[in-house]
Design an enzyme around this catalytic site. Structure first.
Site, PDB file in Angstrom:
ATOM      1  N   LYS A 277     -11.924  -1.750   7.105  1.00  0.00           N
ATOM      2  CA  LYS A 277     -11.131  -2.587   8.006  1.00  0.00           C
ATOM      3  C   LYS A 277     -11.615  -2.456   9.464  1.00  0.00           C
ATOM      4  CE  LYS A 277      -8.555  -3.369   4.391  1.00  0.00           C
ATOM      5  NZ  LYS A 277      -7.603  -2.375   3.921  1.00  0.00           N
TER       6      LYS A 277
ATOM      7  N   TRP B 241       0.840  -1.209   0.000  1.00  0.00           N
ATOM      8  CA  TRP B 241       0.000   0.000   0.000  1.00  0.00           C
ATOM      9  C   TRP B 241       0.871   1.253   0.000  1.00  0.00           C
ATOM     10  CZ3 TRP B 241      -4.324  -1.314  -1.795  1.00  0.00           C
ATOM     11  CH2 TRP B 241      -4.985  -2.477  -1.379  1.00  0.00           C
TER      12      TRP B 241
ATOM     13  N   ASP C  66      -1.658   6.889   6.226  1.00  0.00           N
ATOM     14  CA  ASP C  66      -2.692   5.949   5.807  1.00  0.00           C
ATOM     15  C   ASP C  66      -2.965   5.065   7.016  1.00  0.00           C
ATOM     16  OD1 ASP C  66      -4.214   3.874   4.833  1.00  0.00           O
ATOM     17  OD2 ASP C  66      -2.839   3.317   3.204  1.00  0.00           O
TER      18      ASP C  66
HETATM   19  C1  PLP Z   1      -6.995  -1.973   2.470  1.00  0.00           C
HETATM   20  C2  PLP Z   1      -5.970  -0.915   2.483  1.00  0.00           C
HETATM   21  C3  PLP Z   1      -5.892   0.072   1.478  1.00  0.00           C
HETATM   22  C4  PLP Z   1      -6.795   0.073   0.267  1.00  0.00           C
HETATM   23  O1  PLP Z   1      -8.032   0.575   0.583  1.00  0.00           O
HETATM   24  P1  PLP Z   1      -9.171   0.792  -0.507  1.00  0.00           P
HETATM   25  O2  PLP Z   1     -10.225   1.465   0.302  1.00  0.00           O
HETATM   26  O3  PLP Z   1      -9.568  -0.552  -1.023  1.00  0.00           O
HETATM   27  O4  PLP Z   1      -8.630   1.654  -1.593  1.00  0.00           O
HETATM   28  C5  PLP Z   1      -4.943   1.044   1.599  1.00  0.00           C
HETATM   29  N1  PLP Z   1      -4.094   1.081   2.647  1.00  0.00           N
HETATM   30  C6  PLP Z   1      -4.131   0.142   3.616  1.00  0.00           C
HETATM   31  C7  PLP Z   1      -3.170   0.226   4.751  1.00  0.00           C
HETATM   32  C8  PLP Z   1      -5.070  -0.875   3.563  1.00  0.00           C
HETATM   33  O5  PLP Z   1      -5.116  -1.807   4.543  1.00  0.00           O
END
Ligand code: PLP
Length: 356
Positions: A190, A99, A166
């Site tokens: 999540k 990511w 993030d």
């Molecule tokens: C799942 C995840 C993403 C991607 O998220 P989307 O909403 O599917 O774009 C980005 N960063 C992390 C750390 C993730 O766990």
């Protein structure tokens, strides 16, 4: 048989979130209509959005000068939205996983990107330390929890430039010092709600410092000024997010949640370290995630991997297969994961060990 949901995302949500969301699909706020078919400008839905924004601010103790927005596009859209809005000349990034690498790729389209450190050579099984962040960077981007590899930066870092994080897979798992960040963003699926909505916590002062044209929908100011109602928001995910936020507040907020998370993760890591069949992929204890616990078979028991997977599945464990880039197993134990489910996984590990 009870199914224990260890899925990495979309993932387990509190029972109250699922029940209340189902109810709102049938009869929203006593309107006699489904939340799926009422105006997002109705007073009932405007109250949902306002309450959700207010609760995010309350639970994370968001200081004055910051705004919370609910937007679409997933965390992946934030990979470009962040540099679009903040990267004037140079940005620093820490490469701790797939990511993070995707965020770096997007940022390169907007200016100079310095990758200060990377753990890619070790399949990202640790968090790099001892790197230097250029003091003339516009921001330093981190991925606080690396969902795929089970590593986590659980402290708000001290660096000379503002942070951007993030926090898709660990937001609301612990208290955060928001004042150290220009932007915190997180896809909802999540730890908060169904997929379809993304939270961003934005320092208003950090905006408006780049010269480029920013498309209206990708400009944080659009969503701040409209109270996340510039266009039709994802109404059901926002409603579900509000239910999870209420659940979290009732439980005592993020400090209480962190205590529970540390205890839950500790139980599982202790068993992996003790059990002769298994080992953690993340060796450094301080880098181990309290959200995603990754483990593999010990070398001498490699051939038992499929057998354990089948055994655990027969005991109701769902979603424990590791990401294909890591292999083995991954137990995602987000906020809503009850201790009893972790205990069930531990019991399965002990029973399987006794057979071998
Ligand atoms: C799942 C995840 C993403 C991607 O998220 P989307 O909403 O599917 O774009 C980005 N960063 C992390 C750390 C993730 O766990």
């Amino acid at each position: 048989m009870k199914i224990h949901n260890f899925s990495a995302g979309p993932s387990i949500l509190p029972d109250s979130t699922i029940k209340n969301s189902a109810e709102a699909v049938l009869n929203f706020a006593g309107t006699g209509l489904s939340i799926l078919e009422v105006s997002h400008r109705s007073k009932e839905f405007v109250a949902v959005m306002d309450d959700a924004i207010a609760l995010v601010k309350e639970l994370l103790d968001v200081p004055a000068g910051y705004e919370v927005v609910f937007v679409g596009g997933g965390a992946s859209t934030q990979f470009c939205m962040v540099p679009f809005n903040l990267l004037a000349k140079k940005a620093a990034y820490l490469n701790t996983g797939a990511w993070a690498a995707k965020a770096i790729k997007e940022a390169k389209g907007f200016g100079e990107v310095v990758e200060v450190a990377s753990s890619k050579e070790a399949v990202y099984n640790y968090i790099p330390k001892g790197y230097e962040v250029p003091s003339d960077a516009d921001y330093f981007h981190i991925t606080s929890n690396n969902t795929i590899y089970g590593t986590e930066i659980r402290k708000d870092l001290d660096v000379s430039v503002p942070l951007v994080a993030d926090m898709s897979s660990d937001i609301f798992s612990r208290p955060v010092d928001v004042s150290k960040y220009n932007i915190i963003y997180a896809g909802a699926q999540k730890n908060l709600a169904p997929s379809g909505v993304t939270i961003a916590i934005v320092k208003e002062e950090a905006l408006g410092k780049v010269d480029r044209y920013i498309p209206t929908m990708l400009d944080y100011r659009t969503h701040i000024q409209s109270g996340s109602m510039f266009n039709t928001p994802p109404v059901l995910p926002v409603y579900s997010a509000l239910q999870t936020l209420k659940w979290l507040k009732e439980l005592g907020g993020v400090a209480a949640m962190e205590k529970i998370n540390i205890e839950k993760a500790g139980l599982l890591y202790d068993e992996i370290d003790r059990n002769k069949l298994f080992k953690c992929t993340v060796e450094a204890v301080e880098d181990r995630s309290i959200m995603n616990v990754c483990f593999i078979m010990n070398d001498e028991y490699k051939e038992l991997e499929k057998d354990f997977f089948d055994y655990a599945t027969s005991k109701g464990m769902s979603g424990i297969k590791g990401h294909r880039s890591v292999g083995g197993f991954r137990a995602s134990i987000y906020n809503a994961m009850p201790k009893s489910s972790i205990q069930a996984l531990i019991d399965a590990m002990k029973e399987f060990e006794a057979k071998h």
